[in-house]
Design a protein around this motif. Structure first.
Motif, short mmCIF file in Angstrom:
data_model
loop_
_atom_site.label_atom_id
_atom_site.label_comp_id
_atom_site.label_asym_id
_atom_site.label_seq_id
_atom_site.Cartn_x
_atom_site.Cartn_y
_atom_site.Cartn_z
N THR A 35 0.89 -1.10 -0.10
CA THR A 35 -0.04 0.16 0.04
C THR A 35 1.03 1.19 0.10
N PHE A 36 0.65 2.16 -0.86
CA PHE A 36 1.66 3.39 -1.03
C PHE A 36 0.58 4.42 -0.24
N VAL A 37 1.17 5.04 0.56
CA VAL A 37 0.41 6.12 1.52
C VAL A 37 1.26 7.53 1.19
N ASP A 38 0.53 8.34 0.59
CA ASP A 38 1.10 9.62 0.29
C ASP A 38 0.77 10.59 1.39
N PHE A 39 1.77 11.16 2.12
CA PHE A 39 1.45 12.10 3.34
C PHE A 39 1.87 13.51 2.76
N ARG A 40 1.86 13.86 1.57
CA ARG A 40 2.16 15.08 1.05
C ARG A 40 0.77 16.18 1.04
N ASP A 41 0.89 17.23 0.90
CA ASP A 41 -0.29 18.24 0.75
C ASP A 41 -1.09 17.53 -0.46
N LYS A 42 -2.35 18.08 -0.33
CA LYS A 42 -3.60 17.57 -1.25
C LYS A 42 -2.91 18.24 -2.61
N ALA A 43 -2.67 19.52 -2.77
CA ALA A 43 -2.41 20.14 -3.96
C ALA A 43 -1.22 19.20 -4.59
N LYS A 44 -0.14 19.03 -3.92
CA LYS A 44 0.92 18.11 -4.54
C LYS A 44 0.56 16.58 -4.81
N ASN A 54 -2.82 5.90 -1.65
CA ASN A 54 -3.75 6.55 -0.77
C ASN A 54 -3.18 7.86 -0.07
N HIS A 55 -4.25 8.91 -0.16
CA HIS A 55 -3.66 10.27 0.47
C HIS A 55 -4.08 10.32 2.08
N VAL A 56 -3.19 10.53 2.70
CA VAL A 56 -3.29 11.06 4.02
C VAL A 56 -2.63 12.30 4.46
N ASP A 57 -3.42 13.09 4.61
CA ASP A 57 -2.94 14.58 5.25
C ASP A 57 -1.86 14.47 6.33
N TYR A 58 -0.75 14.87 6.59
CA TYR A 58 -0.05 14.34 7.36
C TYR A 58 -0.54 14.71 8.81
N SER A 59 -1.32 16.10 8.96
CA SER A 59 -2.15 16.27 10.10
C SER A 59 -3.02 15.40 10.59
N ASP A 60 -3.57 14.48 9.78
CA ASP A 60 -4.49 13.34 9.81
C ASP A 60 -3.97 11.95 10.13
N MET A 61 -2.64 12.07 10.52
CA MET A 61 -1.93 10.72 10.52
C MET A 61 -2.52 9.73 11.47
N ASN A 71 -3.73 -1.50 7.06
CA ASN A 71 -3.61 -2.82 7.25
C ASN A 71 -2.46 -3.12 7.75
N LYS A 72 -2.19 -3.72 9.01
CA LYS A 72 -0.95 -4.25 9.33
C LYS A 72 -0.22 -5.31 8.68
N SER A 73 -1.15 -5.98 7.99
CA SER A 73 -0.68 -7.00 7.22
C SER A 73 -0.06 -6.48 5.90
N ASN A 74 -0.28 -5.43 5.59
CA ASN A 74 0.47 -4.97 4.20
C ASN A 74 1.80 -4.42 4.44
N SER A 75 2.70 -4.23 3.38
CA SER A 75 3.82 -3.49 3.50
C SER A 75 3.13 -1.99 3.08
N LEU A 76 3.66 -0.97 3.90
CA LEU A 76 3.34 0.12 3.58
C LEU A 76 4.61 1.05 3.03
N VAL A 77 4.35 1.97 1.94
CA VAL A 77 5.17 2.52 1.27
C VAL A 77 4.98 4.01 1.52
N ILE A 78 5.90 4.61 2.29
CA ILE A 78 5.46 6.20 2.81
C ILE A 78 6.09 7.19 1.73
N ILE A 79 5.17 8.20 1.29
CA ILE A 79 5.53 8.96 0.50
C ILE A 79 5.58 10.52 1.13
N HIS A 80 6.76 11.21 1.03
CA HIS A 80 6.75 12.52 1.46
C HIS A 80 8.08 13.28 0.74
#
Length: 105
Positions: A35-44, A54-61, A71-80
């Protein structure tokens, strides 16, 4: 007692070589249940993002919906864009018992 466990976890985490967590997109897509999780701001994120990320605003982490979505059974790839922020996110998720965390190169 909980404070001691947290301290031990932080010490253990500091021994982690974060360079080993960095992964290229091509390699990340080969991971099983990734699962790719993009923590950059919504505009980027809207301008350009990894397909199906998946987009997650850093402030909503730590919001309940975000935590339920990851899901804890997935590999998470953090994007920032800021490597230090990506490292903090990765470290935090590791402390929260997410086993397979990577940082997108």
């Amino acid at each position: 007692m909980g404070d001691q466990k947290l301290l031990e976890d932080l010490i253990s985490l500091n021994k982690t070589d974060f360079a080993q967590l960095v992964i290229a997109e091509k390699e990340a897509k080969k991971l099983k249940n990734c699962t790719f999780v993009d923590f950059r701001d919504k505009a980027k994120f809207n301008k350009h993002h990894v397909k199906d990320a998946n987009h997650v605003d850093y402030s909503d982490m730590f919001s309940k919906p975000m935590m339920e979505e990851l899901n804890k059974s997935n590999s998470l790839v953090i994007i920032h864009d800021v490597p230090e922020v990506a490292g903090v996110i990765a470290a935090t998720l590791k402390l929260m018992a997410y086993p397979d965390i990577y940082i997108l190169q």
